[in-house]
Design a protein around this motif. Structure first.
Motif, mmCIF file in Angstrom:
data_model
loop_
_atom_site.group_PDB
_atom_site.id
_atom_site.type_symbol
_atom_site.label_atom_id
_atom_site.label_comp_id
_atom_site.label_asym_id
_atom_site.label_seq_id
_atom_site.Cartn_x
_atom_site.Cartn_y
_atom_site.Cartn_z
ATOM 1 N N LEU A 132 0.844 -1.211 0.000
ATOM 2 C CA LEU A 132 0.000 0.000 0.000
ATOM 3 C C LEU A 132 0.874 1.253 0.000
ATOM 4 N N ILE A 136 0.920 3.771 -3.135
ATOM 5 C CA ILE A 136 0.454 5.173 -3.008
ATOM 6 C C ILE A 136 1.594 6.135 -3.361
ATOM 7 N N SER A 139 2.385 6.033 -7.113
ATOM 8 C CA SER A 139 1.291 6.631 -7.903
ATOM 9 C C SER A 139 1.359 8.158 -7.836
ATOM 10 N N ALA B 14 -1.694 4.706 -12.233
ATOM 11 C CA ALA B 14 -1.337 5.478 -11.029
ATOM 12 C C ALA B 14 -2.589 5.982 -10.318
ATOM 13 N N LEU B 15 -3.534 6.489 -11.106
ATOM 14 C CA LEU B 15 -4.769 7.013 -10.510
ATOM 15 C C LEU B 15 -5.560 5.910 -9.807
ATOM 16 N N THR B 17 -4.456 3.033 -8.722
ATOM 17 C CA THR B 17 -3.727 2.544 -7.554
ATOM 18 C C THR B 17 -3.885 3.514 -6.389
ATOM 19 N N LEU B 18 -3.667 4.778 -6.678
ATOM 20 C CA LEU B 18 -3.722 5.781 -5.609
ATOM 21 C C LEU B 18 -5.099 5.813 -4.958
ATOM 22 N N PHE B 21 -5.998 2.425 -3.205
ATOM 23 C CA PHE B 21 -5.233 2.201 -1.978
ATOM 24 C C PHE B 21 -5.656 3.177 -0.876
ATOM 25 N N LEU B 22 -5.910 4.413 -1.264
ATOM 26 C CA LEU B 22 -6.373 5.383 -0.253
ATOM 27 C C LEU B 22 -7.741 4.966 0.277
ATOM 28 N N ALA B 24 -8.866 1.899 0.362
ATOM 29 C CA ALA B 24 -8.650 0.718 1.208
ATOM 30 C C ALA B 24 -8.139 1.127 2.587
ATOM 31 N N LEU B 25 -7.250 2.100 2.575
ATOM 32 C CA LEU B 25 -6.699 2.586 3.853
ATOM 33 C C LEU B 25 -7.787 3.201 4.721
ATOM 34 N N GLN B 26 -8.635 3.976 4.061
ATOM 35 C CA GLN B 26 -9.747 4.629 4.773
ATOM 36 C C GLN B 26 -10.727 3.560 5.294
ATOM 37 N N TYR B 28 -10.000 0.519 6.066
ATOM 38 C CA TYR B 28 -9.320 -0.146 7.176
ATOM 39 C C TYR B 28 -9.483 0.677 8.449
ATOM 40 N N ARG B 29 -9.250 1.976 8.312
ATOM 41 C CA ARG B 29 -9.346 2.853 9.489
ATOM 42 C C ARG B 29 -10.765 2.845 10.063
#
Lengths: 247, 433
Positions: A132, A136, A139, B14-15, B17-18, B21-22, B24-26, B28-29
């Motif tokens: 991750l 990030i 990217s 890139a878009l 993934t970014l 992943f963001l 997914a992170l959110q 998770y939180r």
């Protein structure tokens, strides 16, 4: 564990990726040579530092690592200044600047991955966190690269300013480490923005990686920041011509 | 951007993934936060349950039902628990009591002691939903952002094609200059080069064609003039020598040479007034004055045929145009009218303005032409009835083609129709003022 790993990788990799992307825009016509020039000293320094981490950290009253890091950060800034001012060795100096930064961030990451406490943790969480963080960071770097390509084409001054901010960010990191090890007087605190924009938030990470954002900067840091920014902007006054001649 | 493919692939990856992943992170939180709240709630329930054990008769709502059996005797039950055993078998089961569906867990740690705990299914479902919703929300909310960014990136990537297309669309028919684009991506580079190469070849071809027609006509002019002079001299010598020419061969020869000479003049004029080649020098001029000059030029021939000509309408009509081309237009129309109208006929020119346009009407009382021929007479080298035109007049079939080119050059219109008199042709030319 997962979130800590992601944040750790982002904190360490984002500044390096942003600097690499910015300098690749500059040396885009010779990017293979740039990568080669950057990789060789970076691997050498990384191996050297990570294998002697314990010994380094015990030197100078236990501040050896901090002082080495601040030296590397300052070296990175100085190399960027000279690269921006000199036409001839710009690529070599830029590559060395990136290598300095990689040796710091890479050492930190290796330390984090191989910490003894990691033995008790779930390796899948570590791997997922790494994926991750790297995803990030890379990217953002790709998008940053294309944004700068456009800026360089139409607004050279913006590119100069962003390169200068990235450079002075390294000086800011060096000053923070020197203050931490009492080698630099701190002075009064300039402001406090922790409530509005915490350093540990995603945007805080990004701004910290881009321009050395500090939620609670002190006077000496402020002065160093202004002086460093001015110096790098002055050094890069002929950057447009330097880039043209490089291409 | 050097390559559209590379740009699109790298930026879109890139878009994705970014944002993924963001998100997914959110997720998770938020899920971790909800799960923590859930565990805290369990701790609260446990604490309350233990507290009740020491406070007999407490009726506090727990959310959990609890029974403790010893030697088949109920020694403790929480307020929500019934008097009878909530479950008969060990482990997890589902039962109905107190108007709800419960998830029940029965445990028998010793042979004499049995503990039964139950939780409403609805409450469990609600908690599970909260955790799942918290994890799905960031992913769903990121979709519009992804869509917007994809739209921006694709628009940006296709902008060179759009610029290329816009440049082609804005080109005039006679503009064969190469298309120039900055930062041409690799995929478009060959297309641009080929298009520019085609433009260059086309421009060369037009130039060659223009020069060829013009050069040929010019080169033929001189020998034709010499031929005319020699024919004239030969004819005079024949007359002086008394040589008989019963079949009028000399006259036919002279007529043929005259026709060829006229044809070459017309070809040169047609070439000169072709909109693709013609560089118009527009100026403010008086169309009425120009018509008077043309009538004066043609007057000797008109008088020779004993025809009547009159100029009606406005005495001054100012418009913007090329003087040479407009004079040629009027001259061709008046010349045609005179040529194809019988001796003693009448020709009429009328000038007026209509709906912001200058209108020139030229009509005669000659034989006219059939309506089905109206569109064809503007074709090059087309003559009504072919070479054997009933008027017997020499012509090249280029006069009206030249008129049409000049009218097009001035963004005007030309129409043919029947004359106002019993017979004849009426030509109406409209030109912008």
């Amino acid at each position: 564990m997962l979130i800590n790993t992601v944040l750790m990788f982002l904190r360490e990799l984002l500044p390096l990726f942003l600097l690499l992307a910015t300098l690749l825009v500059w040396h885009r016509n010779h990017w293979r040579r740039f990568i080669l020039l950057f990789s060789l000293p970076a691997i050498l320094m990384l191996t050297l530092f990570s294998s002697n981490m314990l010994w380094i950290s015990e030197q100078l009253d236990g501040f050896g690592l901090e002082l080495l890091y601040s030296l590397l950060y300052t070296g990175c800034f100085a190399l960027l200044c000279v690269a921006a001012a000199k036409r001839n060795a710009a690529m070599l100096l830029s590559a060395f600047a990136c290598a300095c930064l990689l040796s710091i961030n890479g050492s930190n990451l290796l330390l984090y991955i191989w910490l003894p406490t990691q033995g008790n943790t779930d390796p899948s969480a570590l791997l997922l966190g790494m994926a991750l963080g790297v995803g990030i960071g890379s990217s953002i770097a790709v998008l940053w690269y294309y944004l700068l390509t456009e800026l360089k084409q139409w607004r050279m001054l913006s590119y100069r300013l962003l390169l200068s901010l990235l450079g002075v960010r390294q000086l800011m990191m060096a000053s923070a480490l020197l203050i931490q090890s009492d080698w630099l007087p701190a002075g009064p605190q300039l402001w406090q923005t922790e409530q509005w924009l915490p350093e540990q938030s995603e945007l805080g990470f990004f701004l910290q990686a881009l321009l050395g954002y500090e939620a609670t900067p002190v006077l000496s840091q402020g002065l160093i920041y202004i002086a460093g920014l001015g110096l790098l902007l002055w050094c890069s006054r002929n950057l447009k011509n330097n880039i043209r001649s490089a291409q | 951007m050097r390559s559209l493919r590379r740009y699109l692939v790298t930026v879109l990856i890139a878009l994705f993934t970014l944002i993924s992943f963001l998100a997914a992170l959110q997720s998770y939180r938020q899920s971790a936060g909800r799960a923590e709240a859930l565990f805290d709630q369990d701790l609260q329930v446990l604490a309350s349950s233990l507290a009740q054990q020491y406070q007999a008769g407490s009726q506090q709502e727990l959310g959990l039902a609890l029974q403790v059996w010893q030697n088949n005797q109920l020694v403790y039950r929480s307020p929500l628990a019934p008097d009878t055993a909530m479950a008969e078998s060990a482990g997890f089961t589902e039962h109905n009591f107190a108007g709800k569906r419960w998830r029940v867990f029965r445990q028998t740690p010793t042979a004499l002691l049995t503990v039964i705990v139950a939780q409403p299914l609805q409450q469990r479902q609600q908690l599970a939903d909260e955790v799942i919703t918290a994890s799905i929300y960031p992913v769903v909310l990121s979709l519009p952002l992804q869509a917007l960014l994809i739209w921006l990136v694709v628009s940006k990537a296709l902008s060179p094609i759009k610029r290329f297309s816009a440049q082609l669309a804005s080109k005039k028919a006679n503009d064969l200059t190469p298309v120039e684009l900055e930062q041409v991506p690799a995929e478009l580079d060959q297309m641009l080069k080929t298009t520019n190469l085609l433009f260059a070849r086309l421009a060369d071809a037009f130039e060659r064609e223009k020069r060829f027609a013009s050069d040929v006509a010019h080169e033929l002019r001189t020998p034709l003039s010499v031929l005319q002079v020699n024919l004239h001299n030969a004819s005079q010598q024949w007359q002086q020598s008394g040589i008989a020419d019963p079949q009028d061969s000399m006259l036919a020869l002279q007529a043929g040479v005259e026709r060829m000479s006229a044809l070459i003049e017309q070809i040169m004029l047609l070439n000169r007034t072709n909109p693709e080649h013609f560089q118009a020098r527009t100026e403010q001029l008086d169309l009425a004055g120009l018509c008077r000059q043309v009538v004066a030029d043609w007057y000797p021939q008109i008088e020779k045929k004993q025809q009547q000509i009159e100029l009606l309408g406005l005495e001054h009509l100012s418009l913007k145009g090329d003087a040479f081309a407009l004079r040629l237009l009027v001259s061709n129309l008046v010349g045609n009218a005179s040529k194809y109208t019988q001796g003693g006929g009448a020709i009429q020119l009328e000038l007026l303005t209509q709906a912001g346009k200058a209108v020139l009407i030229v009509q005669d009382n000659g034989p006219g032409i059939q309506p089905e021929e109206y569109s064809r007479v503007f074709d090059r080298f087309y003559r009504v009835g072919g070479d054997r035109h009933q008027s017997g007049t020499l012509g090249s079939g280029l006069g009206l083609a030249i008129v049409r080119d000049i009218v097009n050059l001035h963004q005007g219109q030309v129409r043919l129709g029947a004359a106002d008199s019993a017979s004849g042709l009426k030509v109406t030319v409209e030109l912008p003022l």
